[in-house]
Scaffold this active site. Sequence first.
Site, PDB file in Angstrom:
ATOM      1  N   CYS A   1     -83.873  65.623  18.939  1.00 31.48           N
ATOM      2  CA  CYS A   1     -82.873  64.568  18.809  1.00 31.48           C
ATOM      3  C   CYS A   1     -81.722  64.780  19.783  1.00 31.48           C
ATOM      4  O   CYS A   1     -80.887  63.917  19.964  1.00 31.48           O
ATOM      5  CB  CYS A   1     -82.309  64.525  17.394  1.00 31.48           C
ATOM      6  SG  CYS A   1     -83.547  64.347  16.144  1.00 31.48           S
TER       7      CYS A   1
ATOM      8  N   CYS B   1     -80.839  70.041  16.789  1.00 31.61           N
ATOM      9  CA  CYS B   1     -82.231  69.635  16.959  1.00 31.61           C
ATOM     10  C   CYS B   1     -82.456  69.290  18.421  1.00 31.61           C
ATOM     11  O   CYS B   1     -81.771  68.439  18.975  1.00 31.61           O
ATOM     12  CB  CYS B   1     -82.548  68.435  16.084  1.00 31.61           C
ATOM     13  SG  CYS B   1     -84.195  67.796  16.400  1.00 31.61           S
TER      14      CYS B   1
ATOM     15  N   HIS C   1     -90.071  74.954  19.345  1.00 30.84           N
ATOM     16  CA  HIS C   1     -89.237  75.243  18.165  1.00 30.84           C
ATOM     17  C   HIS C   1     -88.004  74.367  18.262  1.00 30.84           C
ATOM     18  O   HIS C   1     -87.127  74.614  19.068  1.00 30.84           O
ATOM     19  CB  HIS C   1     -88.832  76.720  18.152  1.00 30.84           C
ATOM     20  CG  HIS C   1     -89.992  77.642  17.980  1.00 30.84           C
ATOM     21  ND1 HIS C   1     -89.883  78.999  18.129  1.00 30.84           N
ATOM     22  CD2 HIS C   1     -91.266  77.397  17.641  1.00 30.84           C
ATOM     23  CE1 HIS C   1     -91.080  79.550  17.921  1.00 30.84           C
ATOM     24  NE2 HIS C   1     -91.921  78.603  17.627  1.00 30.84           N
TER      25      HIS C   1
ATOM     26  N   HIS D   1     -87.474  66.007  12.271  1.00 26.93           N
ATOM     27  CA  HIS D   1     -87.781  67.398  12.593  1.00 26.93           C
ATOM     28  C   HIS D   1     -87.254  68.335  11.504  1.00 26.93           C
ATOM     29  O   HIS D   1     -87.849  69.353  11.213  1.00 26.93           O
ATOM     30  CB  HIS D   1     -87.187  67.745  13.950  1.00 26.93           C
ATOM     31  CG  HIS D   1     -87.492  66.689  14.973  1.00 26.93           C
ATOM     32  ND1 HIS D   1     -86.547  65.796  15.394  1.00 26.93           N
ATOM     33  CD2 HIS D   1     -88.629  66.365  15.597  1.00 26.93           C
ATOM     34  CE1 HIS D   1     -87.101  64.976  16.266  1.00 26.93           C
ATOM     35  NE2 HIS D   1     -88.358  65.290  16.403  1.00 26.93           N
TER      36      HIS D   1
ATOM     37  N   HIS E   1     -80.339  78.496  27.660  1.00 26.79           N
ATOM     38  CA  HIS E   1     -81.419  79.446  27.402  1.00 26.79           C
ATOM     39  C   HIS E   1     -82.169  79.084  26.134  1.00 26.79           C
ATOM     40  O   HIS E   1     -83.385  79.190  26.069  1.00 26.79           O
ATOM     41  CB  HIS E   1     -80.853  80.867  27.280  1.00 26.79           C
ATOM     42  CG  HIS E   1     -80.248  81.360  28.556  1.00 26.79           C
ATOM     43  ND1 HIS E   1     -79.102  82.105  28.604  1.00 26.79           N
ATOM     44  CD2 HIS E   1     -80.627  81.173  29.844  1.00 26.79           C
ATOM     45  CE1 HIS E   1     -78.797  82.378  29.859  1.00 26.79           C
ATOM     46  NE2 HIS E   1     -79.713  81.817  30.633  1.00 26.79           N
TER      47      HIS E   1
ATOM     48  N   CYS F   1     -83.315  62.796  10.767  1.00 27.65           N
ATOM     49  CA  CYS F   1     -84.103  63.565  11.728  1.00 27.65           C
ATOM     50  C   CYS F   1     -85.385  64.035  11.074  1.00 27.65           C
ATOM     51  O   CYS F   1     -85.372  64.755  10.079  1.00 27.65           O
ATOM     52  CB  CYS F   1     -83.281  64.754  12.203  1.00 27.65           C
ATOM     53  SG  CYS F   1     -84.187  65.880  13.234  1.00 27.65           S
TER      54      CYS F   1
ATOM     55  N   CYS G   1     -79.822  86.532  28.805  1.00 30.25           N
ATOM     56  CA  CYS G   1     -78.820  87.096  29.702  1.00 30.25           C
ATOM     57  C   CYS G   1     -77.948  88.180  29.046  1.00 30.25           C
ATOM     58  O   CYS G   1     -77.025  88.676  29.674  1.00 30.25           O
ATOM     59  CB  CYS G   1     -77.944  85.992  30.278  1.00 30.25           C
ATOM     60  SG  CYS G   1     -76.950  85.168  29.042  1.00 30.25           S
TER      61      CYS G   1
ATOM     62  N   HIS H   1     -41.067  54.414 -15.474  1.00 31.74           N
ATOM     63  CA  HIS H   1     -41.941  55.156 -14.580  1.00 31.74           C
ATOM     64  C   HIS H   1     -43.291  54.446 -14.538  1.00 31.74           C
ATOM     65  O   HIS H   1     -43.737  53.895 -15.535  1.00 31.74           O
ATOM     66  CB  HIS H   1     -42.095  56.589 -15.104  1.00 31.74           C
ATOM     67  CG  HIS H   1     -42.926  57.465 -14.208  1.00 31.74           C
ATOM     68  ND1 HIS H   1     -42.656  57.597 -12.871  1.00 31.74           N
ATOM     69  CD2 HIS H   1     -44.015  58.223 -14.471  1.00 31.74           C
ATOM     70  CE1 HIS H   1     -43.556  58.429 -12.344  1.00 31.74           C
ATOM     71  NE2 HIS H   1     -44.393  58.812 -13.294  1.00 31.74           N
TER      72      HIS H   1
ATOM     73  N   CYS I   1     -42.491  55.631  -7.443  1.00 31.81           N
ATOM     74  CA  CYS I   1     -43.734  55.582  -8.219  1.00 31.81           C
ATOM     75  C   CYS I   1     -44.328  54.178  -8.213  1.00 31.81           C
ATOM     76  O   CYS I   1     -45.543  54.018  -8.312  1.00 31.81           O
ATOM     77  CB  CYS I   1     -43.508  56.079  -9.641  1.00 31.81           C
ATOM     78  SG  CYS I   1     -42.135  55.302 -10.470  1.00 31.81           S
TER      79      CYS I   1
END
Lengths: 101, 728
Positions: B305, B302, B289, B214, B279, B212, B256, B682, B389
């Site tokens: 975007c 963003c 902005h 921005h 808002h 982006c 609001c 093992h 194992c």
Amino acid sequence: MVVSKMNKDAQMRAAINQKLIETGERERLKELLRAKLIECGWKDQLKAHCKEVIKEKGLEHVTVDDLVAEITPKGRALVPDSVKKELLQRIRTFLAQHASL
Amino acid sequence: MEHTQPQQHSRSSIPDALLLRPGGELMAQVRDSPSGSLVRWSSGGGGGASPEEAAEKAGKMEKEAVGATKACSGQGAEEMKLEPLQERKPAPENLTWSDSGDDKKVLPSTPPRCYSSSSPLCPRRKPRPRPQPRARSRGPPGLLAPPQPPSHPPPPPLTRPQPWRGPRRRSRPGSRPQMLQSCFSDLGGSGDRGGLGDWLLEVEFDQGPTGCSHVESFKVAKNWRKNLRLIYQRFIWSGTPETRKHKAKSCICHVCSTHMNRLHSCLSCVFFGCFTEKHIHKHAETKQHNLAVDLYHGVIYCFMCKDYVYDKDMERIAKETKEKNLKLLTSTSTDVSQQQCMASGVEEKHSTYESKEQEPKLVKPKKKRRKKSVYTIGLRGLINLGNTCFMNCIVQALTHIPLLKDFFLSDKHKCIMTSPSLCLVCEMSSLFHAMYSGSRTPHIPYKLLHLIWIHAEHLAGYRQQDAHEFLIAILDVLHRHSKDDSVGQEASNPNCCNCIIDQIFTGGLQSDVTCQACHSVSTTIDPCWDISLDLPGSCATFSSQSPERADSTVSRDDHIPGIPSLTDCLQWFTRPEYLGSSSKIKCSSCQSYQESTKQLTMKKLPIVACFHLKRFEHVGKQRRKINTFISFPLELDMTPFLASTKESRMKEVQPPTDCTSNENKYSLFAVINHHGTLESGHYTSFIRQQKDQWFSCDDAIITKATIEDLLYSEGYLLFYHKQGLEKD
């Protein structure tokens, strides 16, 4: 200003929310909820569902907004009652302690 | 300018988890996705681009925050304070930076503060980026780098070369902002001036994923780190009682006055707005902005975007401040600790906001700590489910094959098994996701074990099993279950199955049988998934190896005198073998049974070469383990063992060493060891993480290992990866 438009219920909500934030309880509740939802598999379920949605629509055509819109109803429905109950209990206790509201 | 490029790339960052907020809204919380590191962000026309304004904002916010807590005069007073700041914002058509006209004079004289630390953690003032690197990194060059002659039809104001900030400052509302508008409106759907916008879109898409822009232009601002940190500390995580009180009072929508609709805060000015009610969208559009941060989750959106963006630097700031504040939050149970944290909160303020001189000092120790921390994603222990194992060590090796990891983590497997719950490939897929989930608790691979029991019955039960046998079994089952991933060419030619297992593991083993009578050669090529090597000390001992071969063909830099090496074993493996008089083979050219020699060479090299050192020997009734130490190199060149090398040797042609040398080079990425005896023992594994970090995996326990630990281990299965194809 706008406050006058707010009904009592909303005022109460706002006051409780303020108190929750002020005391840090909101963050603690959030952490608790996060842990509970992971524990009960809710997170995995929702993740799988998200993946399906993304696969269906194609990666390039999905935004978070789409995803949120699509997933919210299912997400709400999937929260187990036990988790809701526990959260409610916690909030009740908290409110009882801060009854001065 | 930057904001004229609508960036789509941020969409590729998929939310990793969705969280239901206590309020009931869903919120995406996204981890660093692969593209996350690439995603850039610039605030476009955002005021963040102007250092003066940013500084001012920081000051304002500081004052405002202090003021609010002192006076507690509530939100009304605060809004009064906010207003002048907002009024300073330009009219919607204007770019935000164009109003701070004095900026230009101040800027060049501002000495670029550069601290010695290069860590992004350090809140150094970045010197203004030069136009050239910016142009290189993204976007149409003509648009981003005014000094360069534009290669595309450029927008009017940018045609003449100007000092970098020059054209911006002088941008007339009618020229560039208009362009912005056209693009913006185009995105919005009313594309009457969409021509230019379309062109921009096209150009942008040609550039490939860069992120982006921005965010990038937001990060150009002088104090963006400081500002962002401040926003996070004050409004998002709010660790101290003081900031919490402030958050509780002030964090409501400026439109609001509610708090519930996914409240976001503008990053360019002090504005909070509802996300669900749009808002904040309205604010972003009118003020240009472009960036806003979610006040409860700290993710950054963003508006250009139209998606959340994930920038490494920003996320680091978010994470740092979050950790700090969570610590504060948990320690606030008693009054004493509360006071302590108040004190530390004050200290913090001093260090980060006020005394700039102290910053490098305070930040440096952190940087050292960061260096020590290792990248642990992908390192996860596996619980032993009862002598399993042998499975765990193979799983560790398999999950560290880069190509296999890419395949599974990008969900490339399309299961068409009748019951996907029985599909081992599906299970591997979820296993990869679990291993790379970032969780540090050991994983319990019970599903995998169950499926292995179902599909490879000889491995069922809790007895000890051979890791190599398990490897072959799991590869076989995976191959069978993913047959359908490729198109059904399988039946016609078993050699060119296209499944992921075959793509990675299958090599071609050429066997040349030479008739001793007529010297005609019959060649067969067999696919192989691994190479089983005889060891010195076994019955088929290879001390009789012809010395001239060893000297002439193989570079022996890894060879320690007296200690047999992997290269020795491979030479023995590819030697001409006399088949003996008892096993005569019918020669196709002389049509009779003749004695013959057989030689194996590699026709096709696999991407992952798995060498199995035959440490368990069964001769007649005798069974034993061969403990001979075999030295193995970190880098292996397979050229000497290729069929083509052998052919060119036969024809006395100089082997084309230079051009092929890199192609056939392998590097070690996993070693599996067997400890104990044939009857009981093992398995453990060594796993390479990133380029040169080695870890020892012993079921659930993972520890850091040195290269010596690994190179002096006995070695049972050695996994090499073709160089150039691995990327970490």
